[in-house]
Design an enzyme around this catalytic site. Structure first.
Site, PDB file in Angstrom:
ATOM      1  N   LYS A  32       5.089 -14.916  44.115  1.00 30.12           N
ATOM      2  CA  LYS A  32       4.502 -15.826  42.970  1.00 30.12           C
ATOM      3  C   LYS A  32       3.961 -17.076  43.444  1.00 30.12           C
ATOM      4  O   LYS A  32       4.762 -17.760  44.378  1.00 30.12           O
ATOM      5  CB  LYS A  32       5.491 -16.008  41.867  1.00 30.12           C
ATOM      6  CG  LYS A  32       5.230 -16.582  40.833  1.00 30.12           C
ATOM      7  CD  LYS A  32       6.287 -16.541  39.678  1.00 30.12           C
ATOM      8  CE  LYS A  32       5.683 -17.118  38.166  1.00 30.12           C
ATOM      9  NZ  LYS A  32       6.845 -17.241  37.311  1.00 30.12           N
ATOM     10  N   SER A  58       5.843 -15.255  32.839  1.00 23.07           N
ATOM     11  CA  SER A  58       4.905 -16.043  33.762  1.00 23.07           C
ATOM     12  C   SER A  58       4.482 -15.153  34.998  1.00 23.07           C
ATOM     13  O   SER A  58       3.421 -15.427  35.624  1.00 23.07           O
ATOM     14  CB  SER A  58       4.960 -17.255  33.881  1.00 23.07           C
ATOM     15  OG  SER A  58       6.232 -17.606  34.618  1.00 23.07           O
ATOM     16  N   SER A  70      10.625 -15.188  32.615  1.00 22.10           N
ATOM     17  CA  SER A  70       9.502 -14.717  33.229  1.00 22.10           C
ATOM     18  C   SER A  70       9.544 -13.827  34.389  1.00 22.10           C
ATOM     19  O   SER A  70       8.608 -13.456  34.940  1.00 22.10           O
ATOM     20  CB  SER A  70       8.854 -15.955  33.790  1.00 22.10           C
ATOM     21  OG  SER A  70       8.270 -16.832  33.019  1.00 22.10           O
TER      22      SER A  70
HETATM   23  N1  GLN Z   1       7.820 -17.574  28.365  1.00 19.84           N
HETATM   24  C1  GLN Z   1       8.648 -18.780  28.610  1.00 19.84           C
HETATM   25  C2  GLN Z   1       7.964 -19.945  28.539  1.00 19.84           C
HETATM   26  O1  GLN Z   1       6.734 -20.122  28.487  1.00 19.84           O
HETATM   27  C3  GLN Z   1       9.380 -18.557  30.015  1.00 19.84           C
HETATM   28  C4  GLN Z   1       8.669 -18.918  30.863  1.00 19.84           C
HETATM   29  C5  GLN Z   1       9.347 -18.817  32.360  1.00 19.84           C
HETATM   30  O2  GLN Z   1      10.571 -18.036  32.513  1.00 19.84           O
HETATM   31  N2  GLN Z   1       8.862 -19.346  33.458  1.00 19.84           N
HETATM   32  O3  GLN Z   1       8.543 -21.117  28.706  1.00 19.84           O
END
Ligand code: GLN
Length: 474
Positions: A66, A139, A163
């Site tokens: 990532k 994400s 994410s």
């Molecule tokens: N979707 C969640 C957010 O937007 C989680 C993001 C993540 O785990 N990095 O914060």
């Protein structure tokens, strides 16, 4: 069968028997990327001179990373204009730990890991390999989509509120968010430091245990890293779950959960029961406030962490300015996308002196309640079983204009981060439209072995990977 269809433990066997070398693996994956990347667009950067590197290390296994995990050999962009050309001077600890790997590329994500669909990347969207009109989740959408499309054998993602697990569920692969402190965060670009954790996204549970073997462990460079004994997580994998107590917290099965998803997860519970587990409904009422709590804490920490992108120390710098203040203002205005800005503003607001007590302090109190309720549940149950996400992958463009709708995609995952617990998402079935459904197993702190074993036992019964393959529907 093509090499890219195999799991890493299967590739390892072939490498051991000298049936193949890592050059064969790399060549096969590069061919696959060539074929599929135009549809999926999972990569931000594809590695260079990979075949030469494989020649130097004939047992190396490729991996996708990532793009918020720092690598010396490739850019680390966080899918943001702010870091578009940023090359880290050091490797993240996890990169040092996977020393026998070849980095195939850096994978797309929502900008600074803020989002649930990978539509908030500043560069391009990523598409779901099961149906390219759908989001891959986020994400870590690039990581999950690349694994599902067989463009990388496995990948690392990061999970602040879901994410790793949510995109794994949307793409029909396995994703583990380890206990807070098990995996070093050194070199992970910080979003919300008290919630962030790096973890594996893999084709199956055995690979998940293998990759965790590499990355877990104490790191003096991360002050929140915990001293734990070195474990071989693959040793824990077995089919025997007789007598395992599984709780089904009813808050995860109520309003807002798609009926088809709910039904699929209840079938998983039945299957566990047939395998000898004891299933019981339970409750975690603090969960109802978890999403609000998460967004206050995550934004507060983000507003502080993103302060470092000032146009001087890292990355993007505005071209024209007359004063230092104007340099800061223009750099942030031009460098950050709308979601990052939204979070910085929200976070600054909840931390401001007039509102601190009403929002941030209150959120910290609810955080304690969530932890306490989980703690109590784990005196009665070994693991908790829930959906990973309330729906399957949604259509591209349907939520990206409505932040609150996007935030709901993580309603089943955020409490785990709030409490610092480990949780894993495993694919269990497809819905009527052919999109994967994932379920989540949540465990007590540092019970990764039990989680992996429970996941493995199901995987052996259901064999999702053998039955279903992504079709790249258009
Ligand atoms: N979707 C969640 C957010 O937007 C989680 C993001 C993540 O785990 N990095 O914060």
């Amino acid at each position: 069968m093509e090499l890219y269809e195999l799991t890493v433990h299967e590739l390892n066997e072939k490498l051991e028997k000298k049936e193949i070398t890592s050059i064969d693996i790399i060549e096969n994956y590069l061919k696959r990327i060539e074929e599929k990347e135009k549809d999926v667009q999972a990569f931000v950067t594809i590695g260079e001179k990979l075949i030469e590197k494989a020649k130097q290390n004939p047992k190396a296994i490729p991996i996708g990373i990532k793009d918020n995990i720092c690598t010396k050999e490739m850019k680390t962009t966080c899918s943001s204009k702010m870091l578009e050309n940023f090359v880290s001077p050091y490797n993240a600890t996890v990169i040092e730990k996977i020393e026998n790997s070849l980095i195939l590329g850096k994978l797309n994500m929502d900008e600074f890991a803020m989002g649930a669909s990978t539509e908030y990347s500043a560069f391009h969207k990523t598409y779901n390999p099961w149906n390219i009109n759908k989001v891959p989740g986020g994400s870590s959408g690039g990581s999950a989509a690349a694994v599902a499309a067989n463009m990388v054998p496995w990948a690392l993602g990061s999970d602040t509120g879901g994410s790793i697990r949510q995109p794994a569920s949307f793409c029909g692969v396995v994703g583990l968010k380890p206990t807070y402190g098990l995996v070093s965060r050194y070199g992970l670009v910080a979003f919300a430091s008290s919630l962030d954790q790096i973890g594996p996204i893999t084709k199956d549970v055995t690979d998940c245990a293998l990759l965790l073997n590499y990355i877990a462990g104490y790191d003096p460079k991360d002050s929140t890293s915990v001293k734990t004994d070195k474990k071989d997580y693959t040793k824990a994998l077995s089919n025997n779950i007789k007598g395992l107590k599984i709780g089904l917290p009813k808050e995860y099965y109520g309003e807002g959960i798609n009926p088809e998803v709910k039904e699929a997860i209840l079938r998983v519970a039945k299957q566990y029961e047939q395998m000898g587990a004891i299933i019981e409904e339970c409750s975690i009422s603090a969960n109802n406030n978890a999403l609000a709590t998460y967004y206050i804490i995550a934004c507060a920490e983000a507003s502080s962490n993103l302060g470092r992108f000032d146009g001087i120390r890292y990355g993007y710098q505005a071209k024209k300015y007359n004063s230092i203040k104007e340099l800061y203002r223009k750099t942030k205005k031009e460098g950050f996308g709308p979601e990052a800005k939204r979070r910085i503003i929200l976070g600054t607001y909840v931390l401001s002196s007039g509102y601190y007590d009403a929002y941030y302090k209150k959120a910290q109190k609810v955080r304690t309640l969530v932890k306490q309720e989980f703690k109590k549940l784990f005196t009665k149950y070994d693991v908790l079983l829930t959906p990973t996400s309330p729906t399957v992958a949604f259509d591209i463009g349907t939520r990206s204009k409505n932040p609150l709708e996007m935030y709901l995609a993580d309603i089943c995952t955020v409490s785990v981060n709030i409490a610092g617990l480990p949780a894993i998402s495993i694919p269990c079935n497809l819905d009527k439209t052919g999109m994967p459904i994932g379920f989540q197993l949540i465990g007590n702190h540092f019970t990764e072995e039990l989680l992996l074993k429970t996941a493995y036992a199901y995987e052996q019964e259901e064999k999702f990977r053998e039955k279903h393959k992504p079709e790249f529907k258009k």
